[in-house]
Scaffold this motif. Sequence first.
Motif, PDB file in Angstrom:
ATOM      1  N   CYS A  70       5.127  -0.064 -11.686  1.00 53.51           N
ATOM      2  CA  CYS A  70       5.189   1.261 -11.035  1.00 53.51           C
ATOM      3  C   CYS A  70       5.125   1.158  -9.509  1.00 53.51           C
ATOM      4  CB  CYS A  70       4.078   2.181 -11.547  1.00 53.51           C
ATOM      5  SG  CYS A  70       4.044   2.350 -13.342  1.00 53.51           S
ATOM      6  N   ARG A  71       5.619   0.058  -8.983  1.00 55.24           N
ATOM      7  CA  ARG A  71       5.530  -0.186  -7.538  1.00 55.24           C
ATOM      8  C   ARG A  71       6.282   0.886  -6.737  1.00 55.24           C
ATOM      9  NH1 ARG A  71       8.930  -2.842  -4.269  1.00 55.24           N
ATOM     10  NH2 ARG A  71      10.124  -3.591  -6.064  1.00 55.24           N
ATOM     11  N   LEU A  72       7.515   1.210  -7.139  1.00 55.80           N
ATOM     12  CA  LEU A  72       8.314   2.184  -6.386  1.00 55.80           C
ATOM     13  C   LEU A  72       7.709   3.583  -6.469  1.00 55.80           C
ATOM     14  CD1 LEU A  72      11.938   1.012  -7.298  1.00 55.80           C
ATOM     15  CD2 LEU A  72      10.687   0.618  -5.171  1.00 55.80           C
ATOM     16  N   GLN A  73       7.303   3.970  -7.684  1.00 53.22           N
ATOM     17  CA  GLN A  73       6.702   5.304  -7.861  1.00 53.22           C
ATOM     18  C   GLN A  73       5.397   5.416  -7.085  1.00 53.22           C
ATOM     19  OE1 GLN A  73       7.835   3.324 -10.245  1.00 53.22           O
ATOM     20  NE2 GLN A  73       9.074   4.454 -11.729  1.00 53.22           N
ATOM     21  N   ARG A  74       4.625   4.322  -7.072  1.00 48.99           N
ATOM     22  CA  ARG A  74       3.346   4.316  -6.358  1.00 48.99           C
ATOM     23  C   ARG A  74       3.569   4.435  -4.852  1.00 48.99           C
ATOM     24  NH1 ARG A  74       1.595  -0.271  -8.171  1.00 48.99           N
ATOM     25  NH2 ARG A  74       2.195  -1.531  -6.365  1.00 48.99           N
ATOM     26  N   ALA A  75       4.538   3.680  -4.330  1.00 53.38           N
ATOM     27  CA  ALA A  75       4.813   3.721  -2.888  1.00 53.38           C
ATOM     28  C   ALA A  75       5.288   5.108  -2.466  1.00 53.38           C
ATOM     29  CB  ALA A  75       5.861   2.670  -2.523  1.00 53.38           C
ATOM     30  N   SER A  76       6.163   5.710  -3.268  1.00 59.29           N
ATOM     31  CA  SER A  76       6.654   7.060  -2.951  1.00 59.29           C
ATOM     32  C   SER A  76       5.505   8.066  -2.912  1.00 59.29           C
ATOM     33  CB  SER A  76       7.696   7.492  -3.987  1.00 59.29           C
ATOM     34  OG  SER A  76       8.823   6.653  -3.949  1.00 59.29           O
ATOM     35  N   LEU A  77       4.594   7.945  -3.880  1.00 58.07           N
ATOM     36  CA  LEU A  77       3.452   8.848  -3.940  1.00 58.07           C
ATOM     37  C   LEU A  77       2.533   8.653  -2.733  1.00 58.07           C
ATOM     38  CD1 LEU A  77       1.631  10.906  -5.306  1.00 58.07           C
ATOM     39  CD2 LEU A  77       0.701   9.063  -6.738  1.00 58.07           C
ATOM     40  N   ILE A  78       2.291   7.397  -2.364  1.00 55.06           N
ATOM     41  CA  ILE A  78       1.403   7.119  -1.229  1.00 55.06           C
ATOM     42  C   ILE A  78       1.960   7.724   0.055  1.00 55.06           C
ATOM     43  CG2 ILE A  78       0.563   5.272   0.288  1.00 55.06           C
ATOM     44  CD1 ILE A  78       0.235   3.557  -2.295  1.00 55.06           C
ATOM     45  N   TRP A  79       3.253   7.533   0.301  1.00 54.65           N
ATOM     46  CA  TRP A  79       3.855   8.081   1.527  1.00 54.65           C
ATOM     47  C   TRP A  79       3.874   9.604   1.511  1.00 54.65           C
ATOM     48  CZ3 TRP A  79       4.600   5.632   5.924  1.00 54.65           C
ATOM     49  CH2 TRP A  79       4.632   4.236   5.914  1.00 54.65           C
ATOM     50  N   LYS A  80       4.062  10.176   0.323  1.00 53.68           N
ATOM     51  CA  LYS A  80       4.029  11.649   0.258  1.00 53.68           C
ATOM     52  C   LYS A  80       2.615  12.161   0.463  1.00 53.68           C
ATOM     53  CE  LYS A  80       6.691  13.909   0.266  1.00 53.68           C
ATOM     54  NZ  LYS A  80       7.218  14.613   1.482  1.00 53.68           N
ATOM     55  N   TYR A  82       0.498  10.815   2.379  1.00 52.00           N
ATOM     56  CA  TYR A  82       0.333  10.721   3.839  1.00 52.00           C
ATOM     57  C   TYR A  82       0.960  11.949   4.513  1.00 52.00           C
ATOM     58  CZ  TYR A  82       1.099   9.128   8.642  1.00 52.00           C
ATOM     59  OH  TYR A  82       1.144   9.046  10.008  1.00 52.00           O
ATOM     60  N   ASP A  83       2.155  12.356   4.064  1.00 54.39           N
ATOM     61  CA  ASP A  83       2.808  13.554   4.609  1.00 54.39           C
ATOM     62  C   ASP A  83       1.930  14.783   4.415  1.00 54.39           C
ATOM     63  OD1 ASP A  83       5.024  12.088   5.390  1.00 54.39           O
ATOM     64  OD2 ASP A  83       6.191  12.566   3.602  1.00 54.39           O
ATOM     65  N   VAL A  84       1.342  14.885   3.233  1.00 56.46           N
ATOM     66  CA  VAL A  84       0.474  16.043   2.935  1.00 56.46           C
ATOM     67  C   VAL A  84      -0.778  16.004   3.803  1.00 56.46           C
ATOM     68  CG1 VAL A  84      -0.969  17.132   1.155  1.00 56.46           C
ATOM     69  CG2 VAL A  84       1.338  16.324   0.580  1.00 56.46           C
ATOM     70  N   LEU A  85      -1.293  14.813   4.026  1.00 61.04           N
ATOM     71  CA  LEU A  85      -2.475  14.662   4.885  1.00 61.04           C
ATOM     72  C   LEU A  85      -2.181  15.186   6.283  1.00 61.04           C
ATOM     73  CD1 LEU A  85      -5.382  13.391   4.846  1.00 61.04           C
ATOM     74  CD2 LEU A  85      -4.329  11.338   5.820  1.00 61.04           C
TER      75      LEU A  85
END
Length: 291
Positions: A70-80, A82-85
Amino acid sequence: MRASPNMRANTNSKSMNSTVKIKATTFKFLTVMGCTLALSGCFERHRSTDSLCESYPEICAQLNVNDGQCRLQRASLIWKRYDVLKNPIDSEKFKELKFTHSYQMCLEYAARIEPTELKERKSNRMKALIHSYDAIDRLNAELENSIDPEIIYYRWSQGDKRAMRQFLRLEGKPALETPDLQLALATYYSGKDQSKTVSILLHALSLYTKGETVKPEIIQSLATIHHQQKNNEHAYLWSIVGAEFNMPVANKEKLASFYPMTDEKREQIEQHAKVVIKALKRGTFTASLGQ
């Protein structure tokens, strides 16, 4: 003693050179300062997901980091996250919710895989999966009173009757003037008023602009409704149009058997379909073209 013309020229030349050097030095200083300020903003975006997690550990906590699954899904979630933060508005939270769902779906599969090494990875995946359920519950709660029509429709699709009433109250208002939201509105009327459903779907097509990808579901719905109404001409029209937009359609021989008509009428409809297809691709479609 008076200075000769040559001496004066040399003095002026030295003065001009000094001025140029001063300006060049000033320009370089300002350029360096500008680059430094720009870079400070650029580096705030971080160069990797790992560096982002180091700076903001809270957005990576309880995820299955350092795991190939789930590397790609995890990275996408982390960056999003960050956007929400940085910008905690409803539309960004809704995107985070979608990314969390995608991550969760991957984890549900990954959690069943037995790692050949590092058995704790399976435990970490299970913890991350449980965390994803909690994160979805949290985001749903935060978006419960959102007035964003896409979020309202999402809540309706999850069974929220209050959201359904909210969404229907937006009918005819600018907030719903997008093809996707008109398609959502059409789904409500599809089992209640087929004529109104057709009008809504045609209006949805008219909202596309040049270069936008037309949703095959809209065209497929038009073909299906006309087929149910035994309106052979329009069912054939939208089947031909649908084939152009990657909709699974029977070949022309089968369509001819489904919708019997004279060769002249068939040729007329096929020419009409070409006009509709061209208008959709150019973003100039109007509802009258589909009637």
